[in-house]
Design an enzyme around this catalytic site. Structure first.
Site, PDB file in Angstrom:
ATOM      1  N   GLU A  56      28.552  21.159  16.511  1.00 54.78           N
ATOM      2  CA  GLU A  56      29.870  21.356  17.133  1.00 54.78           C
ATOM      3  C   GLU A  56      29.829  21.008  18.616  1.00 54.78           C
ATOM      4  O   GLU A  56      30.561  21.569  19.430  1.00 54.78           O
ATOM      5  CB  GLU A  56      30.358  22.812  16.959  1.00 54.78           C
ATOM      6  CG  GLU A  56      30.291  23.356  15.543  1.00 54.78           C
ATOM      7  CD  GLU A  56      31.313  22.762  14.598  1.00 54.78           C
ATOM      8  OE1 GLU A  56      31.523  21.539  14.680  1.00 54.78           O
ATOM      9  OE2 GLU A  56      31.868  23.498  13.785  1.00 54.78           O
ATOM     10  N   THR A  88      30.535  12.942  13.309  1.00 56.11           N
ATOM     11  CA  THR A  88      29.299  12.391  13.874  1.00 56.11           C
ATOM     12  C   THR A  88      28.831  11.156  13.119  1.00 56.11           C
ATOM     13  O   THR A  88      28.915  11.089  11.895  1.00 56.11           O
ATOM     14  CB  THR A  88      28.191  13.458  13.847  1.00 56.11           C
ATOM     15  OG1 THR A  88      28.651  14.614  14.541  1.00 56.11           O
ATOM     16  CG2 THR A  88      26.926  12.942  14.498  1.00 56.11           C
ATOM     17  N   GLN A  94       7.003  51.490  26.607  1.00 56.38           N
ATOM     18  CA  GLN A  94       8.125  51.146  27.476  1.00 56.38           C
ATOM     19  C   GLN A  94       8.378  49.642  27.536  1.00 56.38           C
ATOM     20  O   GLN A  94       9.535  49.205  27.588  1.00 56.38           O
ATOM     21  CB  GLN A  94       7.881  51.681  28.887  1.00 56.38           C
ATOM     22  CG  GLN A  94       9.119  51.604  29.764  1.00 56.38           C
ATOM     23  CD  GLN A  94       8.888  52.223  31.122  1.00 56.38           C
ATOM     24  OE1 GLN A  94       8.059  51.750  31.888  1.00 56.38           O
ATOM     25  NE2 GLN A  94       9.621  53.291  31.430  1.00 56.38           N
TER      26      GLN A  94
END
Length: 378
Positions: free
Chosen positions: A361, A124, A276
């Site tokens: 990457e 880079t 829940q």
């Protein structure tokens, strides 16, 4: 594809997970506070065969890409920052093994495998970013050698590493004019910028690598002139899988911390595990990571077999796994409430560390471009 692991792979994973739990997790916060990459831990990992994982067994461990993602998932359960740095070192070692001459392999692979020499990957540039083929660092022939000029940015290990794999332009514009070079620390003309101040990966040194009339021998060119970009992209196929595995392992640690936290905490007279809505959150996190794990291992399986669509699958896996891992880590912070925002619980570090996995990457937008091009080329 057989989704079960062999007994040897189970042992590899457990060995790496045990190392992460004993030697990495207890010290990760300290390394970050000290902004220190622990060379002693890298040496221990090398002794376990984890510094040259994909290097042929005359100099390395000779393991598969599937073995590799198992190792990095397990190590990152302890610390994604150090584990990700090790993955970059391994990428360079694989490239030296795959594209280097017999002399280069003999000189560098024993050092890389033992961590006597630590390696950095330099692609880079400040003005190119995701358009890596537009890099401007030059390598001009001068007698029997080359003179390099240019700047590489966001380099993990800059100033710390002993060997720098540098992509530089030797010819025409575009990818076909790029070659790869090995530049040793201490070479006149090689210098480093100030350490970057970052959101995450703080234990990892990151800085510019600067080349100013940096003269190297012709024997320091890796492989054929003009083939450097091809080598770089081949290295990134495996690198993307390893970085994804690092994200996955850390996200799994965040999920496990969340389950333990919810079991210990109460609200409105009930354990958090009895609500829940929170159960559904945990179920979604577990499902996302399980899907990511299977997808990652499938991509590694394809790369091991040199499948024609391996690059596409590596890109898809990198996008999916790093996005899912960051989402799970971020939800883990939310489930911890205010405690998740405190460094003592280890969640906020995981969130900060994993954010960059969606960028490096190849950004996840570039991953989408790779997949779309492959799809439309059919």
């Amino acid at each position: 594809m057989d989704f079960s692991l062999t007994e040897e792979q189970e042992q590899i994973f457990q060995m790496a997970r045990d190392f992460a739990a004993e030697k990495m997790a207890p010290h990760a916060a300290t390394w970050e506070e000290e902004k220190r990459l622990p060379r002693e831990v890298l040496n221990e990992l090398a002794a376990l065969g984890m510094a040259a994982i994909n290097v042929r067994d005359d100099h390395g461990s000779g393991l598969s890409r599937l073995d590799t993602v198992l190792i990095f998932e397990a190590l990152s359960y302890g610390d994604p920052s150090v584990s990700a740095f090790l993955s970059i070192h391994n990428m360079v070692a694989w490239m030296v093994d795959g594209f280097g001459s017999d002399g280069q392999r003999a000189e560098w692979l024993p050092k890389l495998a033992s961590m006597q020499a630590v390696a950095s990957y330099c692609l880079t540039e400040p003005g190119a970013g995701s358009d890596a083929a537009a890099l401007r660092t030059s390598a001009r022939r001068d007698g029997d050698g080359y003179v390099l000029n240019g700047t590489k940015s966001f380099i993990s290990g800059a100033g710390f590493s002993d060997l720098y794999l540098v992509m530089a332009r030797t010819g025409e514009a575009g990818p076909k004019g790029i070659s790869a070079f090995l530049v040793e620390k201490g070479t006149p003309g090689l210098s480093f910028g100030a350490q970057e101040k970052k959101m995450g990966w703080i234990a990892q040194p990151t800085a510019e690598v600067r080349l100013e009339d940096c003269r190297i021998a012709g024997g320091n060119r890796l492989g054929e002139e003009g083939s450097g970009f091809v080598y770089a992209m081949m290295g990134l196929d495996g690198g993307r899988l390893s970085i994804s595995a690092c994200a996955l392992g850390a996200a799994q640690a965040a999920l496990d911390k969340s389950v333990a936290f919810m079991r210990d905490r109460q609200a409105f007279g009930k354990s958090l595990t009895e609500f829940q809505a929170l159960q559904f959150r945990l179920a979604d996190m577990e499902t996302e990571l399980s899907a990511a794990r299977i997808f990652l291992r499938q991509a590694a399986w394809k790369l091991d077999r040199k499948a024609p669509d391996a690059t596409k699958f590596c890109a898809m896996a990198k996008r999916f796994v790093t996005d899912a891992s960051f989402s799970v880590a971020n939800m883990a912070l939310q489930l911890h409430g205010g405690y998740g925002y405190l460094s003592d619980y280890g969640i906020e570090k995981i969130v900060r560390d994993l954010r960059v996995h969606q960028i490096l990457e190849g950004t996840n937008e570039i991953m989408r471009t790779i997949v779309a091009k492959a799809l439309l080329a059919k």
